[in-house]
Design a protein around this motif. Structure first.
Motif, PDB file in Angstrom:
ATOM      1  N   LEU A  14      -2.731   6.946  -2.591  1.00  0.00           N
ATOM      2  CA  LEU A  14      -2.084   5.669  -2.981  1.00  0.00           C
ATOM      3  C   LEU A  14      -3.009   4.995  -3.981  1.00  0.00           C
ATOM      4  O   LEU A  14      -2.361   4.611  -5.084  1.00  0.00           O
ATOM      5  N   ALA A  15      -4.124   5.070  -3.677  1.00  0.00           N
ATOM      6  CA  ALA A  15      -5.196   4.387  -4.705  1.00  0.00           C
ATOM      7  C   ALA A  15      -5.147   5.019  -6.013  1.00  0.00           C
ATOM      8  O   ALA A  15      -5.150   4.382  -7.155  1.00  0.00           O
ATOM      9  N   GLU A  16      -5.098   6.462  -6.014  1.00  0.00           N
ATOM     10  CA  GLU A  16      -5.245   7.237  -7.206  1.00  0.00           C
ATOM     11  C   GLU A  16      -3.826   7.022  -7.945  1.00  0.00           C
ATOM     12  O   GLU A  16      -3.852   7.099  -9.185  1.00  0.00           O
ATOM     13  N   GLY A  17      -2.727   6.850  -7.411  1.00  0.00           N
ATOM     14  CA  GLY A  17      -1.313   6.769  -7.697  1.00  0.00           C
ATOM     15  C   GLY A  17      -1.094   5.118  -8.199  1.00  0.00           C
ATOM     16  O   GLY A  17      -0.144   5.031  -8.960  1.00  0.00           O
ATOM     17  N   GLY A  18      -2.253   4.407  -8.355  1.00  0.00           N
ATOM     18  CA  GLY A  18      -2.262   2.921  -8.652  1.00  0.00           C
ATOM     19  C   GLY A  18      -0.980   2.213  -7.604  1.00  0.00           C
ATOM     20  O   GLY A  18      -0.592   1.195  -8.141  1.00  0.00           O
ATOM     21  N   LEU A  19      -0.969   2.543  -6.593  1.00  0.00           N
ATOM     22  CA  LEU A  19      -0.245   1.771  -5.410  1.00  0.00           C
ATOM     23  C   LEU A  19      -1.028   1.125  -4.242  1.00  0.00           C
ATOM     24  O   LEU A  19      -1.940   1.803  -3.927  1.00  0.00           O
ATOM     25  N   ARG A  20      -0.520  -0.032  -3.948  1.00  0.00           N
ATOM     26  CA  ARG A  20      -0.961  -0.451  -2.666  1.00  0.00           C
ATOM     27  C   ARG A  20       0.255  -0.633  -1.699  1.00  0.00           C
ATOM     28  O   ARG A  20       1.314  -0.959  -2.500  1.00  0.00           O
ATOM     29  N   GLY A  21       0.076  -0.461  -0.689  1.00  0.00           N
ATOM     30  CA  GLY A  21       1.390  -0.400   0.014  1.00  0.00           C
ATOM     31  C   GLY A  21       1.312  -0.977   1.728  1.00  0.00           C
ATOM     32  O   GLY A  21       0.163  -0.838   2.069  1.00  0.00           O
ATOM     33  N   SER A  22       2.356  -1.380   2.312  1.00  0.00           N
ATOM     34  CA  SER A  22       2.430  -1.656   3.511  1.00  0.00           C
ATOM     35  C   SER A  22       3.454  -0.617   4.260  1.00  0.00           C
ATOM     36  O   SER A  22       4.657  -0.719   4.051  1.00  0.00           O
ATOM     37  N   PHE A  23       3.027   0.272   4.948  1.00  0.00           N
ATOM     38  CA  PHE A  23       3.754   1.356   5.431  1.00  0.00           C
ATOM     39  C   PHE A  23       3.749   1.086   7.197  1.00  0.00           C
ATOM     40  O   PHE A  23       2.779   1.140   7.758  1.00  0.00           O
ATOM     41  N   LEU A  24       4.878   1.420   7.716  1.00  0.00           N
ATOM     42  CA  LEU A  24       4.871   1.796   9.065  1.00  0.00           C
ATOM     43  C   LEU A  24       6.234   2.635   9.433  1.00  0.00           C
ATOM     44  O   LEU A  24       7.293   2.444   8.884  1.00  0.00           O
ATOM     45  N   VAL A  25       5.832   3.743  10.327  1.00  0.00           N
ATOM     46  CA  VAL A  25       6.631   4.278  11.074  1.00  0.00           C
ATOM     47  C   VAL A  25       6.699   4.462  12.388  1.00  0.00           C
ATOM     48  O   VAL A  25       5.651   4.680  13.019  1.00  0.00           O
ATOM     49  N   ARG A  26       7.846   4.258  12.898  1.00  0.00           N
ATOM     50  CA  ARG A  26       8.009   4.152  14.357  1.00  0.00           C
ATOM     51  C   ARG A  26       9.119   4.975  14.999  1.00  0.00           C
ATOM     52  O   ARG A  26      10.068   5.153  14.510  1.00  0.00           O
ATOM     53  N   ASP A  27       8.481   5.619  16.201  1.00  0.00           N
ATOM     54  CA  ASP A  27       9.665   6.541  16.874  1.00  0.00           C
ATOM     55  C   ASP A  27      10.332   5.430  17.715  1.00  0.00           C
ATOM     56  O   ASP A  27       9.745   4.717  18.476  1.00  0.00           O
ATOM     57  N   LEU A  28      11.723   5.474  17.529  1.00  0.00           N
ATOM     58  CA  LEU A  28      12.561   4.533  18.249  1.00  0.00           C
ATOM     59  C   LEU A  28      12.833   4.904  19.701  1.00  0.00           C
ATOM     60  O   LEU A  28      13.189   4.170  20.505  1.00  0.00           O
ATOM     61  N   GLY A  29      12.359   6.395  19.949  1.00  0.00           N
ATOM     62  CA  GLY A  29      12.418   6.468  21.361  1.00  0.00           C
ATOM     63  C   GLY A  29      11.242   6.101  22.263  1.00  0.00           C
ATOM     64  O   GLY A  29      11.493   5.595  23.399  1.00  0.00           O
ATOM     65  N   ALA A 276       4.198  -0.522 -16.122  1.00  0.00           N
ATOM     66  CA  ALA A 276       5.089   0.220 -16.575  1.00  0.00           C
ATOM     67  C   ALA A 276       6.424  -0.021 -15.935  1.00  0.00           C
ATOM     68  O   ALA A 276       6.261  -0.209 -14.752  1.00  0.00           O
ATOM     69  N   ALA A 277       7.416  -0.133 -16.424  1.00  0.00           N
ATOM     70  CA  ALA A 277       8.769  -0.631 -15.571  1.00  0.00           C
ATOM     71  C   ALA A 277       9.262   0.807 -15.095  1.00  0.00           C
ATOM     72  O   ALA A 277       9.909   0.620 -14.026  1.00  0.00           O
ATOM     73  N   ILE A 278       9.370   1.790 -15.671  1.00  0.00           N
ATOM     74  CA  ILE A 278       9.945   3.109 -14.998  1.00  0.00           C
ATOM     75  C   ILE A 278       8.873   4.073 -14.738  1.00  0.00           C
ATOM     76  O   ILE A 278       7.993   4.491 -15.376  1.00  0.00           O
ATOM     77  N   GLN A 279       8.676   4.141 -13.391  1.00  0.00           N
ATOM     78  CA  GLN A 279       7.699   5.070 -12.536  1.00  0.00           C
ATOM     79  C   GLN A 279       8.100   5.894 -11.823  1.00  0.00           C
ATOM     80  O   GLN A 279       8.040   5.686 -10.455  1.00  0.00           O
ATOM     81  N   PRO A 280       8.840   6.944 -12.173  1.00  0.00           N
ATOM     82  CA  PRO A 280       9.347   7.944 -11.187  1.00  0.00           C
ATOM     83  C   PRO A 280       8.084   8.421 -10.267  1.00  0.00           C
ATOM     84  O   PRO A 280       8.613   8.722  -9.007  1.00  0.00           O
ATOM     85  N   GLU A 281       7.123   8.620 -10.729  1.00  0.00           N
ATOM     86  CA  GLU A 281       5.845   9.124  -9.899  1.00  0.00           C
ATOM     87  C   GLU A 281       5.579   8.172  -8.727  1.00  0.00           C
ATOM     88  O   GLU A 281       5.246   8.568  -7.847  1.00  0.00           O
ATOM     89  N   ALA A 282       5.733   6.907  -8.925  1.00  0.00           N
ATOM     90  CA  ALA A 282       5.507   5.860  -7.786  1.00  0.00           C
ATOM     91  C   ALA A 282       6.530   6.141  -6.611  1.00  0.00           C
ATOM     92  O   ALA A 282       6.362   6.202  -5.491  1.00  0.00           O
ATOM     93  N   GLU A 283       8.014   6.442  -6.887  1.00  0.00           N
ATOM     94  CA  GLU A 283       8.892   6.731  -5.803  1.00  0.00           C
ATOM     95  C   GLU A 283       8.421   7.822  -5.249  1.00  0.00           C
ATOM     96  O   GLU A 283       8.901   7.967  -4.063  1.00  0.00           O
ATOM     97  N   ILE A 284       8.114   8.861  -5.879  1.00  0.00           N
ATOM     98  CA  ILE A 284       7.823  10.193  -5.202  1.00  0.00           C
ATOM     99  C   ILE A 284       6.556   9.764  -4.404  1.00  0.00           C
ATOM    100  O   ILE A 284       6.607  10.605  -3.235  1.00  0.00           O
ATOM    101  N   LEU A 285       5.703   9.205  -4.822  1.00  0.00           N
ATOM    102  CA  LEU A 285       4.215   8.935  -4.141  1.00  0.00           C
ATOM    103  C   LEU A 285       4.553   8.219  -2.774  1.00  0.00           C
ATOM    104  O   LEU A 285       3.998   8.351  -1.765  1.00  0.00           O
ATOM    105  N   MET A 286       5.281   7.376  -2.949  1.00  0.00           N
ATOM    106  CA  MET A 286       5.635   6.292  -1.582  1.00  0.00           C
ATOM    107  C   MET A 286       6.321   6.948  -0.545  1.00  0.00           C
ATOM    108  O   MET A 286       6.211   6.932   0.483  1.00  0.00           O
TER     109      MET A 286
END
Length: 301
Positions: A14-29, A276-286
């Motif tokens: 994320l840091a290399e790609g210029g992103l900072r994020g809040s991520f969470l994945v939860r098993d609903l079961g 930059a406004a258009i960043q498909p690589e950011a979409e791919i990275l997240m």
């Protein structure tokens, strides 16, 4: 790879790609979860349409509103590439509440969402969500405010300057001179808060089952699928989601339901440091980070 090593690798990516994020994945079961800064707050932009639609649907269920009620929507005056849907209409239109909810969910139509907010205020949406036992999601303003920031004053050829302003002005406490990006003044939330909302919509909770079922259906009909969908949707997995985008913020929340019965809530809220406004690589990275978290949790389950 053990959990700590995976998280360290993903933070580096994320840091290399210029992103900072809040991520969470939860098993609903099982309730097991894995995340990266899951309690970090962001201005949430169009993610607020999920609680808005949920509360609107619940008011319809209680008989306070009628889904067939026709609302007259005046033509918009969209002059940039942002708004979709009713904001681009040239003539007044009469649209039923049920259909406004579909437009707000499926194509993130902010004019449709604001027609819903005219009937159920941001304060009422926030109060109802708290009554459902979900904390950490604020709903403070209409969607029209998102298209009325100082950044809109820049010409399209100067988009990089608008993004540089957004990136450089954020404070350590997540404040910002642009109120729509300030977590204390804008509608805001974290990955954990939105994962809690998804959990309440997909599993038994204080939300009425009929309301939850309708919101799940609407999220399953989302047509904006360029962000996380490529890494989660398949012939053997259903992806239901909602995106949120504002200047350098790119978010998506959703639930992936596998054919074997497993289901995971996924929340990914990010900000880019790349002007930059258009960043498909950011979409791919997240999407890659969210998928890696889900894969790790699924394998350990």
């Amino acid at each position: 790879m053990n959990t700590e090593a995976l998280l360290a690798r993903l933070r580096d990516e994320l840091a290399e790609g210029g992103l900072r994020g809040s991520f969470l994945v939860r098993d609903l079961g099982s309730g097991r979860e894995i995340g990266i800064e899951p309690d970090l707050e962001f201005a949430t932009a169009s993610l607020v349409k999920v609680p808005l639609v949920a509360v609107t649907q619940d008011r319809i269920r209680r008989g306070e509103l009628d889904g067939a009620q026709q609302v007259e929507v005046q033509p918009g005056r969209a002059e940039n590439a942002g708004p979709t849907g009713l904001a681009r209409f040239r003539h007044p239109a009469r649209v039923a509440l049920d259909d406004l909810m579909y437009l707000a969910s499926a194509i993130s139509d902010s004019a449709a969402a604001d027609a819903l907010f005219a009937l159920t205020s941001p304060a009422e949406v926030a109060r109802t969500v708290r009554e459902w036992g979900i904390t950490g999601i604020s709903v403070r303003h209409s969607l029209s405010e998102l298209n009325d920031t100082p950044l809109e004053r820049f010409d399209a050829t100067e988009a990089h300057l608008a993004h540089s302003l957004a990136i450089g002005a954020v404070t350590e406490g997540r404040g910002h001179p642009v109120r729509q990006l300030d977590v204390s003044r804008a509608s805001s939330g974290s990955a954990r808060a939105f994962a809690d909302l998804l959990t309440a919509l997909w599993t038994p909770s204080k939300i009425d089952p009929d309301t939850s079922a309708r919101v799940r259906q609407l999220m399953g009909e989302n047509l904006l699928r360029q962000r996380l969908a490529p890494d989660f949707a398949s012939d053997s997995a259903k992806w239901s989601s909602k995106t949120g985008t504002l200047v350098n913020l790119r978010h998506e929340i959703g639930v992936v339901e596998h054919s074997d019965g497993q289901a995971f809530a996924v929340a990914a809220l990010t900000e880019s440091r790349v002007p930059a406004a258009i960043q498909p690589e950011a979409e791919i990275l997240m999407a890659r980070v969210a998928r890696a978290l889900r894969d790790h949790l699924r394998a350990r389950g």
